[in-house]
Design a protein around this motif. Structure first.
Motif, short mmCIF file in Angstrom:
data_model
loop_
_atom_site.label_atom_id
_atom_site.label_comp_id
_atom_site.label_asym_id
_atom_site.label_seq_id
_atom_site.Cartn_x
_atom_site.Cartn_y
_atom_site.Cartn_z
N MET B 84 43.89 43.33 39.16
CA MET B 84 44.80 43.38 38.00
C MET B 84 45.13 44.80 37.59
O MET B 84 46.27 45.12 37.27
CB MET B 84 44.16 42.68 36.79
CG MET B 84 44.27 41.19 36.76
SD MET B 84 43.34 40.53 35.35
CE MET B 84 44.66 40.17 34.23
N LEU B 85 44.10 45.65 37.52
CA LEU B 85 44.27 46.98 36.92
C LEU B 85 44.32 48.10 37.95
O LEU B 85 44.50 49.26 37.58
CB LEU B 85 43.13 47.25 35.93
CG LEU B 85 42.96 46.21 34.81
CD1 LEU B 85 41.78 46.57 33.92
CD2 LEU B 85 44.23 46.10 33.97
N SER B 86 44.15 47.77 39.23
CA SER B 86 44.08 48.79 40.30
C SER B 86 42.99 49.82 39.99
O SER B 86 43.14 51.01 40.24
CB SER B 86 45.42 49.50 40.48
OG SER B 86 46.45 48.58 40.66
N GLU B 87 41.90 49.35 39.38
CA GLU B 87 40.75 50.22 39.11
C GLU B 87 39.50 49.46 39.55
O GLU B 87 39.39 48.26 39.29
CB GLU B 87 40.63 50.50 37.59
CG GLU B 87 41.77 51.31 37.01
CD GLU B 87 41.77 51.32 35.47
OE1 GLU B 87 40.81 50.83 34.86
OE2 GLU B 87 42.77 51.82 34.92
N TYR B 89 35.64 48.36 39.51
CA TYR B 89 34.50 48.26 38.60
C TYR B 89 33.31 47.67 39.36
O TYR B 89 33.48 46.82 40.23
CB TYR B 89 34.84 47.36 37.41
CG TYR B 89 35.95 47.92 36.55
CD1 TYR B 89 35.66 48.82 35.53
CD2 TYR B 89 37.28 47.56 36.77
CE1 TYR B 89 36.68 49.36 34.75
CE2 TYR B 89 38.30 48.08 35.98
CZ TYR B 89 37.99 48.98 34.97
OH TYR B 89 39.00 49.50 34.20
N LYS B 94 33.50 45.72 29.10
CA LYS B 94 34.53 45.27 28.18
C LYS B 94 35.83 44.92 28.93
O LYS B 94 36.56 44.01 28.54
CB LYS B 94 34.79 46.37 27.14
CG LYS B 94 35.37 45.88 25.85
CD LYS B 94 35.40 46.96 24.80
CE LYS B 94 36.14 46.49 23.56
NZ LYS B 94 37.54 46.16 23.80
N ASN B 95 36.10 45.67 30.02
CA ASN B 95 37.31 45.38 30.80
C ASN B 95 37.27 43.97 31.39
O ASN B 95 38.28 43.27 31.40
CB ASN B 95 37.46 46.40 31.94
CG ASN B 95 37.81 47.77 31.41
OD1 ASN B 95 38.85 47.97 30.81
ND2 ASN B 95 36.90 48.71 31.59
N ASP B 98 37.44 41.30 28.52
CA ASP B 98 38.81 41.29 27.98
C ASP B 98 39.76 40.59 28.95
O ASP B 98 40.61 39.79 28.56
CB ASP B 98 39.26 42.73 27.74
CG ASP B 98 40.56 42.80 26.97
OD1 ASP B 98 40.50 42.90 25.74
OD2 ASP B 98 41.64 42.72 27.59
N ALA B 99 39.58 40.89 30.25
CA ALA B 99 40.45 40.28 31.27
C ALA B 99 40.26 38.77 31.30
O ALA B 99 41.23 38.01 31.45
CB ALA B 99 40.15 40.87 32.64
N GLY B 101 39.44 36.90 28.78
CA GLY B 101 40.15 36.39 27.60
C GLY B 101 41.64 36.26 27.86
O GLY B 101 42.26 35.23 27.57
N GLU B 102 42.20 37.29 28.43
CA GLU B 102 43.65 37.27 28.69
C GLU B 102 43.99 36.24 29.76
O GLU B 102 45.01 35.53 29.66
CB GLU B 102 44.11 38.68 29.11
CG GLU B 102 45.60 38.82 29.30
CD GLU B 102 46.42 38.52 28.03
OE1 GLU B 102 46.30 39.26 27.07
OE2 GLU B 102 47.17 37.53 28.01
N PRO B 127 41.52 32.26 22.78
CA PRO B 127 40.27 32.04 23.51
C PRO B 127 39.09 32.85 22.99
O PRO B 127 39.27 33.86 22.32
CB PRO B 127 40.62 32.51 24.93
CG PRO B 127 41.75 33.44 24.78
CD PRO B 127 42.49 33.05 23.54
#
Lengths: 141, 164
Positions: B84-87, B89, B94-95, B98-99, B101-102, B127
């Motif tokens: 999703m974020l091209s990062e 982990y 938190k990322n 949060d993802a 949730g979205e 949510p």
């Protein structure tokens, strides 16, 4: 298309969505992007930016947020002569006709339904730009 | 005009299952460039935890009440967030929460649109995300339909639809 110096405000209670929208805007060459996590935090930012003489050139907001929903923020902006001409796009998981109609009535510039891909967001920005440039109010400004 | 709901148990209805399957497929494809395959759905009397991060959302379409849960084991959510974020982990933070949730928000929103066009009247909802090492989950007295979802890179997560 909007100049790459355009100042964006991206509003969503989920940081993931703010990051995704920022990523797409960066890919399109936009770097002047600020974020807010709710309509309630965004409204004072919009007012402060206007007062400082550096108004936002484009607002992209989620609809469904806990304190102040995107539709309420849109209505607040449209009710203020200082902000009513700022292009305002709603990004939302709500794709039902009644929501789209409510947003259209409130004066939304365009409406992006989540999930979306970067091509969709880019296409919507281009459509808003075309509409803003053909609007008599903007031409007169 | 929308059709009336005729289902004895909407969990077992193809319309419901397909709405959530399509929502997951489109959401992950559009937002995370991630392709998925679905395993065979099964029914559970008590929802078994299957991941470290779970997105939960209360579904109300009177007279029906239920819960949507998306359960992500660590490797699955880290892969999705990376896409999703091209990062990249390596730990749930938190990322990731949060993802989730979205994702829960988008998947519900997408399925809700499909189901409401079929005569349901699901309402908007926000949510909740929980993160931890779960031994059990007690969220309702209802049975749960579980749909396994496998990413193209083999990580797996689970959709749960509980009807109270």
């Amino acid at each position: 298309m909007f100049p790459t110096t355009t100042k964006f405000l991206v509003i969503d209670d989920f940081s993931t969505m703010r990051k995704i929208i920022k990523k797409v805007l960066n890919e399109l060459g936009y770097t002047n992007i600020e974020e807010a996590d709710d309509g309630a935090t965004a409204l004072p930012m919009i007012q402060a930016a206007q007062a400082a003489g550096q108004p936002y050139g484009f607002i992209i907001s989620d609809w469904n947020m806990p304190k102040m929903q995107g539709i309420e923020l849109l209505k607040a902006c449209k009710a203020d002569p200082n902000h009513k001409n700022i292009p305002f796009m709603l990004v939302t998981a709500e794709s039902e006709q009644k929501q789209i109609l409510e947003a259209a009535k409130a004066g939304v510039s365009d409406y992006v339904v989540k999930p979306f891909n970067s091509a969709t967001l880019k296409g919507k920005l281009e459509k808003v730009y075309a509409r803003v440039n053909s609007s008599p109010a903007t031409k007169a400004a | 005009m929308s059709a009336a709901i005729k289902l004895e148990n909407p969990l077992l209805d193809k319309v419901t299952i397909n709405a959530f399957i399509k929502a997951v497929q489109v959401t992950l494809s559009d937002m995370a460039s991630t392709q998925v395959q679905f395993g065979k759905p099964f029914i559970e009397q008590h929802l078994t935890p299957r991941g470290e991060v779970i997105g939960i959302l209360g579904m109300v379409a009177m007279p029906l009440r239920g819960t949507l849960s998306l359960s992500f084991p660590k490797n699955a959510i880290l892969k999705i967030v990376e896409n999703m974020l091209s990062e990249k982990y390596t730990e749930i933070d938190k990322n990731s929460t949060d993802a989730v949730g979205e994702l829960t928000n988008m998947i519900y929103g997408s399925a809700k649109t499909t189901l409401n066009e079929s005569g349901f009247n699901l309402e908007m909802a926000i949510p909740t995300v929980i993160h931890g090492d779960f031994k059990s989950i007690t969220n309702s007295d209802g049975v749960t339909l579980v749909i396994p979802v496998k990413l193209s890179t083999n990580e797996e997560f689970f959709i749960g639809i509980t009807i109270n």
